[in-house]
Scaffold this motif. Structure first.
Motif, mmCIF file in Angstrom:
data_model
loop_
_atom_site.group_PDB
_atom_site.id
_atom_site.type_symbol
_atom_site.label_atom_id
_atom_site.label_comp_id
_atom_site.label_asym_id
_atom_site.label_seq_id
_atom_site.Cartn_x
_atom_site.Cartn_y
_atom_site.Cartn_z
ATOM 1 N N LYS A 136 57.156 42.038 23.308
ATOM 2 C CA LYS A 136 58.255 41.856 22.352
ATOM 3 C C LYS A 136 59.016 43.176 22.193
ATOM 4 O O LYS A 136 60.250 43.199 22.170
ATOM 5 N N TYR A 137 58.267 44.259 22.086
ATOM 6 C CA TYR A 137 58.881 45.585 21.961
ATOM 7 C C TYR A 137 59.775 45.870 23.167
ATOM 8 O O TYR A 137 60.902 46.332 23.038
ATOM 9 N N MET A 138 59.261 45.608 24.367
ATOM 10 C CA MET A 138 60.020 45.861 25.577
ATOM 11 C C MET A 138 61.285 45.013 25.636
ATOM 12 O O MET A 138 62.322 45.477 26.089
ATOM 13 N N GLU A 139 61.207 43.789 25.176
ATOM 14 C CA GLU A 139 62.382 42.921 25.163
ATOM 15 C C GLU A 139 63.434 43.421 24.183
ATOM 16 O O GLU A 139 64.624 43.345 24.461
ATOM 17 N N GLU A 140 63.009 43.962 23.063
ATOM 18 C CA GLU A 140 63.929 44.437 22.044
ATOM 19 C C GLU A 140 64.541 45.783 22.380
ATOM 20 O O GLU A 140 65.680 46.055 22.008
ATOM 21 N N TYR A 141 63.819 46.640 23.080
ATOM 22 C CA TYR A 141 64.259 48.003 23.284
ATOM 23 C C TYR A 141 64.626 48.352 24.712
ATOM 24 O O TYR A 141 64.750 49.521 25.046
ATOM 25 N N LYS A 142 64.807 47.363 25.556
ATOM 26 C CA LYS A 142 65.224 47.619 26.946
ATOM 27 C C LYS A 142 66.590 48.212 26.997
ATOM 28 O O LYS A 142 67.496 47.971 26.365
#
Length: 80
Positions: free
Chosen positions: A74-80
């Protein structure tokens, strides 16, 4: 500290990924110290599980573990 339940999975990921390719001995020592202090365990069995693993195999296993035990995806999806 929020979400401390994710600490073991995150430390495991860091330790295992560090075991592929060029190892950083300081990262190994910090992870081992954290496992000993936080969980009363050492990284010997974890080290054995890493033997013979390619970088790609290790990354796949680490990503699966992080997806199951953390909100890293989820973090990676939000902060890409």
């Amino acid at each position: 500290m929020k979400n401390t339940k994710e600490v073991q999975a995150i430390l495991t990921a860091i330790f295992c990924l560090n075991r592929t390719g060029d190892r950083n001995e300081q990262i190994n020592l910090i992870c081992d110290y954290a496992f000993r202090r936080l969980f009363g365990a050492n990284t010997n069995l974890l080290s054995l599980a890493c033997i013979g693993q390619s970088k790609e195999e290790m990354e796949k296993q680490v990503n699966e573990m992080l997806e199951m035990e953390t909100e890293f995806k989820k973090y990676m999806e939000e902060y890409k």
